[in-house]
Write an enzyme that holds these catalytic residues in place. Structure first.
Site, PDB file in Angstrom:
ATOM      1  N   HIS A 200       0.510   0.532  -4.072  1.00 51.91           N
ATOM      2  CA  HIS A 200       1.371  -0.307  -3.240  1.00 51.91           C
ATOM      3  C   HIS A 200       2.813  -0.363  -3.760  1.00 51.91           C
ATOM      4  O   HIS A 200       3.555  -1.298  -3.459  1.00 51.91           O
ATOM      5  CB  HIS A 200       0.805  -1.735  -3.162  1.00 51.91           C
ATOM      6  CG  HIS A 200       0.280  -2.082  -1.803  1.00 51.91           C
ATOM      7  ND1 HIS A 200       0.541  -3.258  -1.168  1.00 51.91           N
ATOM      8  CD2 HIS A 200      -0.496  -1.384  -0.939  1.00 51.91           C
ATOM      9  CE1 HIS A 200      -0.046  -3.289   0.009  1.00 51.91           C
ATOM     10  NE2 HIS A 200      -0.688  -2.152   0.165  1.00 51.91           N
ATOM     11  N   HIS A 301      -1.676   7.631   7.038  1.00 54.92           N
ATOM     12  CA  HIS A 301      -1.847   6.193   6.783  1.00 54.92           C
ATOM     13  C   HIS A 301      -2.216   5.523   8.102  1.00 54.92           C
ATOM     14  O   HIS A 301      -1.625   5.794   9.131  1.00 54.92           O
ATOM     15  CB  HIS A 301      -0.525   5.645   6.257  1.00 54.92           C
ATOM     16  CG  HIS A 301      -0.499   4.175   6.004  1.00 54.92           C
ATOM     17  ND1 HIS A 301       0.075   3.279   6.866  1.00 54.92           N
ATOM     18  CD2 HIS A 301      -0.970   3.438   4.969  1.00 54.92           C
ATOM     19  CE1 HIS A 301      -0.019   2.058   6.371  1.00 54.92           C
ATOM     20  NE2 HIS A 301      -0.655   2.126   5.226  1.00 54.92           N
TER      21      HIS A 301
END
Length: 392
Positions: A200, A301
């Site tokens: 992240h 994604h």
């Protein structure tokens, strides 16, 4: 036969972790319309407004002229649109492909170059999309239980987010915690299951990212994702050159121009365009073609909603250097009540759809039962003990 766009509307569906933004493009042909998705974390009202602002550029155009429409949306907006505008355009573009496929009676993957595989390998997250399971599983017992639950559903690959909120340096305890979690997880699921670790962008330095990667490597991650924040190809290249496992990134990049430095620097092993944010399927194909020349695989994604998943499926079927697809189908109990999708999973893979367009139909009456709500601002919890705000 000429076809004209007569309306562009949005429908917001609150799905707890995020609001799904469905985009409907209607034509002057009776019953011919398309669905797309333009969901973006914590930017719902901005994206809906962007779709409304772009609407006048669409009215009266033939929805099958996708390249020309994209040029108009980008060039006639004058200012560069950024992630909000690109997400709005992506949702519109999905709907245009849906119309194009329906008008010919063929699935969208046929129009994107045809089929290059017979099934699409997928992975999901702990909890299959439940927010607390995805982002808050640091306890080793819960980590194992939730991972085994994913495997029981037929998946042979999963992603975890257990890198702690970090700064420019990390302590030995934090390093050991990450290594221990990975060891326990690997022992629980066995060597046949692929594990991806999403950083992240939490490490604030190359050295911190590499220290965490060093702890993970003995347990053979499929890839480590976004080890540092996006936007610095040289930092990613430095990590990729020293890491003993594949490195992936790209979910927060917009359009080919933002991916191009990664290709030049050969900065990652796997790119992760989000077809819901980067400009749509056509831009995604351009990115994938360039990635193939740079010896990179593509793992799109997609923790978004069901229409974004359908768009990704058609992209994956037609993209040679595709690796694996992220998905969160069933993230809410009423998922299948709101929308029917072409994603049919057998074991670890989506099957190739054969219906026209994207193969999506929205039950607008059911969708209206879940109107906009302010999403949980989960990122606001990314604060260190001394009050320093860090990356989520």
């Amino acid at each position: 036969m000429p076809i004209k766009i007569v309306d562009v509307t949005t429908m917001v569906v609150n799905a707890e972790m995020r609001n799904w933004i469905f985009v409907k493009v209607t034509t002057d042909q009776d019953g011919l319309y398309g669905w797309g998705e333009a969901s973006l974390n914590w930017k719902t009202r901005a994206v809906v407004g962007a779709v409304e602002d772009l609407r006048p550029l669409l009215i009266g155009r033939d929805p099958r002229d996708i390249e020309q429409i994209l040029r108009a949306l980008n060039k006639h907006s004058y200012y560069r649109l950024g992630i909000i505008g690109a997400t709005a355009i992506s949702g519109i573009e999905h709907a245009l492909w849906d119309i194009f496929g329906k008008s010919l009676g063929v699935p969208v993957w046929r129009l994107l170059g045809g089929k290059v595989r017979d099934r699409v390998r997928v992975y999901t997250h702990l909890g299959m999309g439940d927010m607390k399971s995805v982002y808050e599983t640091f306890d080793e017992g819960a980590l194992v239980d939730r991972a085994l639950a994913v495997i029981d559903q037929g998946y042979d690959a999963l992603k975890v987010v257990f890198i702690p909120y970090s700064h420019y340096s990390i302590g030995n305890e934090a390093r050991r915690d990450v290594g221990r979690r990975m060891r326990v997880l690997r022992e629980a699921v066995g060597d046949e299951v692929d594990i991806m670790i999403d950083f992240h962008g939490r490490p604030a330095s190359i050295s911190a990212a590499l220290q965490f990667i060093e702890e993970l490597v003995p347990y053979q991650p499929m890839f480590c994702e976004e080890p540092v924040l996006p936007g610095d190809a040289e930092a990613l290249r430095a990590i990729t050159a020293r890491a003993a496992c594949p490195i992936a990134a790209g979910e927060r990049l917009v359009g080919f121009k933002e991916f191009e430095p990664l290709f030049r620097a050969q900065a990652v092993n796997i790119i992760q365009p989000d077809l819901n944010h980067t400009g749509g399927l056509l831009e995604g194909k351009r990115i994938a073609h360039a990635a193939e020349h740079a010896f990179m695989g593509v793992a799109p994604h997609n923790p978004n909603g069901p229409i974004a998943g359908a768009a990704a499926l058609h992209f994956d079927v037609s993209t040679p250097n595709f690796v694996i697809q992220e998905e969160m189908s069933g993230a809410v109990p009423w998922y299948d009540d709101v929308v029917s999708t072409p994603m049919r999973r057998i074991g670890n893979a989506w099957q190739v759809p054969d219906g026209p367009g994207l193969g999506v139909e929205v039950n607008e009456r059911e969708a209206a039962k879940h109107p906009f709500k302010q999403e949980v601002m989960h990122a606001a919890g990314a604060v260190l003990e001394d009050g320093t705000i860090v990356d989520w």
